[in-house]
Design a protein around this motif. Structure first.
Motif: not given
Length: 328
Positions: A11, A13, A131, A133-134, A136, A141-144, A146, A149
């Protein structure tokens, strides 16, 4: 400059100091769990203290760093290595050749932070790069993070170019550092977490308050950036018929739901809550709390508002001293 994410980690962010001014619309503050470590890391690389950083939980990503990058690692010790060499915490680091930065698992603490000179060039959403997360939004991109990236860094100031030049002249490969670091062992002490009186503290009798301050509470596995669920001696209202209307809550509010097991609200807390608040973790101790893991036991100690203000002032003075040292 661009940083390539080879593996995102469990995780990771992008977080800054938070998204303020929008709670009336139901938008969370979010931001770093350990604001002290975030600010320290930014100061070490010459950024403004509120700039975004990578928050890494329990372990970190694998990152391909470009030559010429200046970064710092703060917070938890995640066993960072580059070119087989351990990367030290709490100091500016200069990348001398394209290299992969890898992390192990947290040896001490729970959350590490990676700041880069110039910050991360991502758009601010509602005045913040954090970020959420909920929803987004924010961050990348509002996410962990990836795999695959690319993270672009911002432009350097004249002062940061000067720091970079100094670091480039020091020895060592694949990275070099300054000859000093900042001592932050206070983040990981086993001392009690200091608490001021909650708005509904009078809903609990003296015996219950004594239980709260003299019994340990274990952080359960059902804990995350939204809140820490605790397990221990149940806490009960002096009058079971008491009810309250939902009201605003903040980072560190300690709520007591019907089962009597406290919940400490954290960075991704909701904007309002309907449970009685027995206490409020002082702002200066939120970084220590954020570095605690599930399974650890928390003890609480009551303090006054004056004591809480003095503790926060001492923390601010420490960061100011570090900033002056970096600028020399």
């Amino acid at each position: 400059m661009k940083i390539m994410v080879k593996k995102g980690g469990p995780l990771t962010t992008l977080q800054d100091t938070g998204r303020y001014g929008f709670q009336k619309y139901g938008v969370l503050v979010s931001g770093a769990m350990d604001l002290f470590s975030l600010k320290l890391g930014n100061i070490l690389v010459g950024n403004k203290a509120r700039e975004g950083a990578l928050e890494m939980t329990m372990s970190g990503p694998f990152l391909k760093l470009p030559a010429g990058l200046v970064f710092a690692l703060t917070g938890a010790d995640l066993g960072a290595k580059m070119g087989g060499r351990p990367v030290p915490l709490n100091r500016a680091v200069y990348v001398k050749e394209d290299s992969t930065l890898s992390f192990g698992f947290a040896a001490q603490g729970a959350r590490g932070y990676l700041t880069v000179a110039g910050g991360f060039a991502v758009p601010a959403v509602m005045n913040s790069k954090s970020t959420y997360l909920r929803a987004k939004i924010g961050g990348v991109g509002g996410a962990p993070l990836a795999d695959g990236t690319e993270l672009e860094t911002g432009e350097l100031t004249a002062e940061q170019e000067g720091l970079k030049a100094v670091l480039a002249k020091t020895g060592g490969k694949p990275f070099s550092t300054l000859g000093w670091s900042v001592e932050t062992t206070g983040l990981f002490t086993g001392e009690p977490i200091r608490v001021t009186q909650g708005l509904q503290a009078d809903w609990f009798d003296n015996a219950t308050l004594q239980e709260f301050f003299h019994s340990g509470y274990t952080i359960t596995a059902q804990s995350d950036r939204m809140g820490y669920r605790l397990s221990g001696a149940p806490l009960h209202y002096r009058d079971s018929s008491l009810e309250m209307i939902s009201e605003p809550v903040t980072f560190g509010s300690i709520q007591v739901p019907a089962d009597g097991n406290p919940i400490i609200l954290m960075a991704d807390r909701q904007t309002t809550g309907g449970y009685a608040k027995i206490g409020q973790v002082i702002q200066a101790d939120l970084p220590r709390l954020a570095q605690m893991k599930p399974g650890q036991t928390i003890y609480f100690r009551p303090v006054t508002l004056t004591q809480a203000e003095k503790a926060l002032a001492r923390q601010a003075e420490f960061l100011t001293d570090v900033k002056m040292m970096v600028q020399r």
